[in-house]
Design an enzyme around this catalytic site. Structure first.
Site, PDB file in Angstrom:
ATOM      1  N   LYS A 174      -9.352  -0.270  -5.687  1.00 39.08           N
ATOM      2  CA  LYS A 174      -9.398   0.376  -4.377  1.00 39.08           C
ATOM      3  C   LYS A 174     -10.753   1.015  -4.127  1.00 39.08           C
ATOM      4  O   LYS A 174     -11.242   1.781  -4.946  1.00 39.08           O
ATOM      5  CB  LYS A 174      -8.296   1.447  -4.319  1.00 39.08           C
ATOM      6  CG  LYS A 174      -8.213   2.204  -3.003  1.00 39.08           C
ATOM      7  CD  LYS A 174      -7.726   1.320  -1.874  1.00 39.08           C
ATOM      8  CE  LYS A 174      -7.894   2.003  -0.518  1.00 39.08           C
ATOM      9  NZ  LYS A 174      -6.744   2.796  -0.131  1.00 39.08           N
ATOM     10  N   ASP A 233       1.585   2.558   3.491  1.00 34.65           N
ATOM     11  CA  ASP A 233       0.745   3.754   3.342  1.00 34.65           C
ATOM     12  C   ASP A 233       1.613   5.009   3.415  1.00 34.65           C
ATOM     13  O   ASP A 233       1.144   6.060   3.872  1.00 34.65           O
ATOM     14  CB  ASP A 233      -0.373   3.792   4.394  1.00 34.65           C
ATOM     15  CG  ASP A 233      -1.449   4.820   4.062  1.00 34.65           C
ATOM     16  OD1 ASP A 233      -1.508   5.266   2.897  1.00 34.65           O
ATOM     17  OD2 ASP A 233      -2.209   5.173   4.967  1.00 34.65           O
ATOM     18  N   ALA A 241      -3.651  14.596   5.837  1.00 40.04           N
ATOM     19  CA  ALA A 241      -3.383  13.320   6.498  1.00 40.04           C
ATOM     20  C   ALA A 241      -2.340  12.547   5.711  1.00 40.04           C
ATOM     21  O   ALA A 241      -2.424  12.458   4.485  1.00 40.04           O
ATOM     22  CB  ALA A 241      -4.671  12.504   6.578  1.00 40.04           C
ATOM     23  N   HIS A 287       0.881  -1.194   0.000  1.00 41.50           N
ATOM     24  CA  HIS A 287       0.000   0.000   0.000  1.00 41.50           C
ATOM     25  C   HIS A 287       0.907   1.229   0.000  1.00 41.50           C
ATOM     26  O   HIS A 287       1.523   1.556   1.014  1.00 41.50           O
ATOM     27  CB  HIS A 287      -0.902   0.004   1.234  1.00 41.50           C
ATOM     28  CG  HIS A 287      -1.839   1.186   1.273  1.00 41.50           C
ATOM     29  ND1 HIS A 287      -3.199   1.045   1.440  1.00 41.50           N
ATOM     30  CD2 HIS A 287      -1.626   2.522   1.177  1.00 41.50           C
ATOM     31  CE1 HIS A 287      -3.775   2.234   1.431  1.00 41.50           C
ATOM     32  NE2 HIS A 287      -2.832   3.160   1.287  1.00 41.50           N
ATOM     33  N   HIS A 328     -10.415   1.155   1.934  1.00 41.18           N
ATOM     34  CA  HIS A 328     -10.164   2.170   2.959  1.00 41.18           C
ATOM     35  C   HIS A 328     -11.313   2.021   3.927  1.00 41.18           C
ATOM     36  O   HIS A 328     -12.419   2.491   3.659  1.00 41.18           O
ATOM     37  CB  HIS A 328     -10.092   3.591   2.381  1.00 41.18           C
ATOM     38  CG  HIS A 328      -9.760   4.589   3.449  1.00 41.18           C
ATOM     39  ND1 HIS A 328      -8.528   5.177   3.577  1.00 41.18           N
ATOM     40  CD2 HIS A 328     -10.494   5.034   4.501  1.00 41.18           C
ATOM     41  CE1 HIS A 328      -8.520   5.956   4.649  1.00 41.18           C
ATOM     42  NE2 HIS A 328      -9.704   5.887   5.224  1.00 41.18           N
ATOM     43  N   HIS A 332       1.593   5.404  -1.665  1.00 49.44           N
ATOM     44  CA  HIS A 332       1.221   6.587  -2.460  1.00 49.44           C
ATOM     45  C   HIS A 332       2.486   7.154  -3.098  1.00 49.44           C
ATOM     46  O   HIS A 332       3.393   7.592  -2.381  1.00 49.44           O
ATOM     47  CB  HIS A 332       0.583   7.659  -1.570  1.00 49.44           C
ATOM     48  CG  HIS A 332      -0.683   7.178  -0.923  1.00 49.44           C
ATOM     49  ND1 HIS A 332      -1.919   7.343  -1.508  1.00 49.44           N
ATOM     50  CD2 HIS A 332      -0.904   6.502   0.236  1.00 49.44           C
ATOM     51  CE1 HIS A 332      -2.847   6.800  -0.720  1.00 49.44           C
ATOM     52  NE2 HIS A 332      -2.256   6.278   0.335  1.00 49.44           N
ATOM     53  N   LEU A 333       2.541   7.132  -4.414  1.00 48.37           N
ATOM     54  CA  LEU A 333       3.705   7.706  -5.108  1.00 48.37           C
ATOM     55  C   LEU A 333       3.409   9.072  -5.711  1.00 48.37           C
ATOM     56  O   LEU A 333       4.322   9.738  -6.193  1.00 48.37           O
ATOM     57  CB  LEU A 333       4.204   6.762  -6.219  1.00 48.37           C
ATOM     58  CG  LEU A 333       5.044   5.562  -5.789  1.00 48.37           C
ATOM     59  CD1 LEU A 333       5.503   4.775  -7.012  1.00 48.37           C
ATOM     60  CD2 LEU A 333       6.262   5.984  -4.955  1.00 48.37           C
ATOM     61  N   ARG A 334       2.120   9.472  -5.729  1.00 48.73           N
ATOM     62  CA  ARG A 334       1.740  10.775  -6.322  1.00 48.73           C
ATOM     63  C   ARG A 334       2.156  10.854  -7.800  1.00 48.73           C
ATOM     64  O   ARG A 334       2.355   9.838  -8.454  1.00 48.73           O
ATOM     65  CB  ARG A 334       2.323  11.952  -5.531  1.00 48.73           C
ATOM     66  CG  ARG A 334       2.172  11.856  -4.013  1.00 48.73           C
ATOM     67  CD  ARG A 334       0.757  11.825  -3.549  1.00 48.73           C
ATOM     68  NE  ARG A 334       0.674  12.006  -2.100  1.00 48.73           N
ATOM     69  CZ  ARG A 334      -0.307  11.543  -1.346  1.00 48.73           C
ATOM     70  NH1 ARG A 334      -1.293  10.833  -1.867  1.00 48.73           N
ATOM     71  NH2 ARG A 334      -0.329  11.773  -0.046  1.00 48.73           N
ATOM     72  N   HIS A 337      -4.361  -0.735   5.812  1.00 49.28           N
ATOM     73  CA  HIS A 337      -3.900   0.058   6.966  1.00 49.28           C
ATOM     74  C   HIS A 337      -4.828  -0.067   8.177  1.00 49.28           C
ATOM     75  O   HIS A 337      -5.409   0.911   8.636  1.00 49.28           O
ATOM     76  CB  HIS A 337      -3.674   1.526   6.608  1.00 49.28           C
ATOM     77  CG  HIS A 337      -4.717   2.187   5.744  1.00 49.28           C
ATOM     78  ND1 HIS A 337      -6.054   2.137   6.025  1.00 49.28           N
ATOM     79  CD2 HIS A 337      -4.605   2.918   4.609  1.00 49.28           C
ATOM     80  CE1 HIS A 337      -6.722   2.815   5.107  1.00 49.28           C
ATOM     81  NE2 HIS A 337      -5.864   3.291   4.233  1.00 49.28           N
ATOM     82  N   ASN A 366      -5.246   7.428  -5.818  1.00 49.21           N
ATOM     83  CA  ASN A 366      -5.962   8.658  -5.448  1.00 49.21           C
ATOM     84  C   ASN A 366      -5.226   9.919  -5.893  1.00 49.21           C
ATOM     85  O   ASN A 366      -4.919  10.802  -5.104  1.00 49.21           O
ATOM     86  CB  ASN A 366      -6.253   8.695  -3.932  1.00 49.21           C
ATOM     87  CG  ASN A 366      -5.000   8.706  -3.078  1.00 49.21           C
ATOM     88  OD1 ASN A 366      -3.956   8.194  -3.480  1.00 49.21           O
ATOM     89  ND2 ASN A 366      -5.097   9.287  -1.889  1.00 49.21           N
ATOM     90  N   HIS A 425       3.175  14.440   1.683  1.00 52.52           N
ATOM     91  CA  HIS A 425       2.585  15.758   1.462  1.00 52.52           C
ATOM     92  C   HIS A 425       3.711  16.748   1.743  1.00 52.52           C
ATOM     93  O   HIS A 425       4.487  16.536   2.687  1.00 52.52           O
ATOM     94  CB  HIS A 425       1.444  16.031   2.443  1.00 52.52           C
ATOM     95  CG  HIS A 425       0.243  15.167   2.250  1.00 52.52           C
ATOM     96  ND1 HIS A 425      -0.756  15.451   1.349  1.00 52.52           N
ATOM     97  CD2 HIS A 425      -0.133  14.009   2.847  1.00 52.52           C
ATOM     98  CE1 HIS A 425      -1.698  14.523   1.403  1.00 52.52           C
ATOM     99  NE2 HIS A 425      -1.336  13.624   2.302  1.00 52.52           N
ATOM    100  N   LEU A 434      -4.656   9.018   8.157  1.00 51.86           N
ATOM    101  CA  LEU A 434      -5.945   8.327   8.201  1.00 51.86           C
ATOM    102  C   LEU A 434      -5.774   6.883   7.769  1.00 51.86           C
ATOM    103  O   LEU A 434      -5.022   6.633   6.825  1.00 51.86           O
ATOM    104  CB  LEU A 434      -6.959   9.037   7.300  1.00 51.86           C
ATOM    105  CG  LEU A 434      -7.447  10.383   7.853  1.00 51.86           C
ATOM    106  CD1 LEU A 434      -8.245  11.140   6.809  1.00 51.86           C
ATOM    107  CD2 LEU A 434      -8.273  10.177   9.122  1.00 51.86           C
TER     108      LEU A 434
END
Ligand code: NCD
Ligand code: ZN
Length: 343
Positions: free
Chosen positions: A97, A245, A261, A13, A134, A15-17, A172, A41, A249, A217
């Site tokens: 997802k 996760d 978050a 899980h 989620h 996030h690579l953006r 998560h 996302n 940011h 989150l």
């Protein structure tokens, strides 16, 4: 000198953006992990097979071929079951997802009415495509610390009952309720656990001043829940595996009156995990958690390559921030010295 060699770990899980943030942080994961499940996302989210393929190409352009991004689609009420199945068959996506609308960062296009995605879920069950959840309800009446437990009763368990054969990963997890639910179910249900939820409880966020870099989150719960997560992760039960996760940011978005978050743990995750598992007397269980249980659930081979950690007498240092073209990103501070270093 103590060393530990594992099959190369995967992050189930992540996030690579995109754009400058992707360029700035992708190496933090690719340096240690062979594969990762990539969260969809983005703004706008990754909703079609074609978009997932294009996003995968953008990731590979940054990481090179030594790292394998396993792509996911963002489930919306308009998702076409045929597109999902075709993208899976073509090897473009690994999973889908589910974000309840409004649950977390960039989840506005998520699902409001779960009946409207029933057709997609049935097609996924038939094709063996895992659903990643989620697991938080968004009902304003429900206290934020209860949202995971209520999601299990109100959403997850009904979905699993009405869609037999659907393979699900509870992403998560943060509560003893989630641990107990997984343990009570057959092995078509798995769960990821993050590095930070093994380290922090809600006091870390709130005591002695608000700590925005510990806010994520689902929000960290009380200490008894952290202990339940640690017990699950170190138990050897193959249904629990690592999903960091790690969610970058830029600092100005975290250190704000309305802070985003997400904890960014990609850089020091393996050091922290070695430390945490060792402290729990379960260093021998780290290999299952970070390198074997995830591939088993996803029916993928364990990586041939390896990763070696070495324990030193003096603490290992990591950068406190990663500078990216999208601004500095603060690396998660576990709050204790780390002695395990990835070679
Ligand atoms: C994630 C993000 O920033 O995209 N944030 C987080 O706190 N984990 C979204 C998510 O996984 O909920
Ligand atoms: Zn996430």
């Amino acid at each position: 000198m103590q060393t530990l060699t594992l099959p190369r770990p995967d992050d189930w899980h992540l996030h690579l953006r995109d754009g400058a943030m992707l360029t700035g942080i992708a190496a933090e994961t690719a340096r240690h992990f062979a594969r990762a499940i990539i969260m969809p996302n983005l703004v706008p989210p990754v909703v079609t097979g074609a978009e997932a393929q294009a996003y995968r190409d953008r990731i590979l352009a940054v990481t090179g071929s030594g790292f394998t991004p396993l792509m996911t689609l963002y489930l919306t009420e308009a998702t076409d079951p045929a597109d999902v199945v075709a993208a899976h068959r073509a090897g473009i996506i690994t999973a889908v997802k589910l974000y309840p609308a409004g649950a977390t960062t960039n989840s506005a296009s998520g699902v409001r009415d779960f009946d409207r995605v029933r057709g997609v879920l049935e097609a996924m069950a038939q094709a063996g495509i895992p659903l990643l959840t989620h697991g938080e309800v968004t009902d304003p009446e429900i206290d934020i610390f209860d949202r995971e437990a209520v999601f299990i009763d109100r959403v997850l368990d009904p979905i699993r009952r009405t869609t037999p054969g659907l393979r699900v990963v509870m992403e998560h997890i943060t509560t003893s309720d989630a641990v107990a639910y997984v343990q009570s179910q057959p092995d078509d249900l798995g769960a990821t656990i993050t590095t930070h939820h093994l380290v922090i409880n809600r006091n870390h966020i709130l005591v002695g001043g608000i700590k925005p870099h510990y806010y994520c989150l689902p929000v960290a719960k009380r200490e008894t829940h952290r202990q339940a997560l640690l017990a699950a992760a170190t138990s050897g039960d193959a249904r629990f595996f690592l999903g960091t996760d790690s969610a970058p940011h830029a600092d100005d978005a975290k250190e704000s009156a309305c802070g985003c978050a997400g904890c960014f743990t990609a850089t020091n995750t393996m050091s922290i995990l070695a430390q945490v598992f060792e402290a729990a007397g379960a260093l021998d269980k780290l290999e299952g958690f970070s390198s074997r249980n995830g591939p088993a659930f996803y029916r993928l081979p364990v990586n041939d390559a390896t990763l070696t950690l070495e324990k030193s007498d003096t603490p290992v240092s990591y950068p406190s921030k990663i500078d990216t073209g999208a601004g500095p990103v603060t690396v998660f501070d576990p709050g204790f010295p780390l002695y395990w270093r990835v070679l």
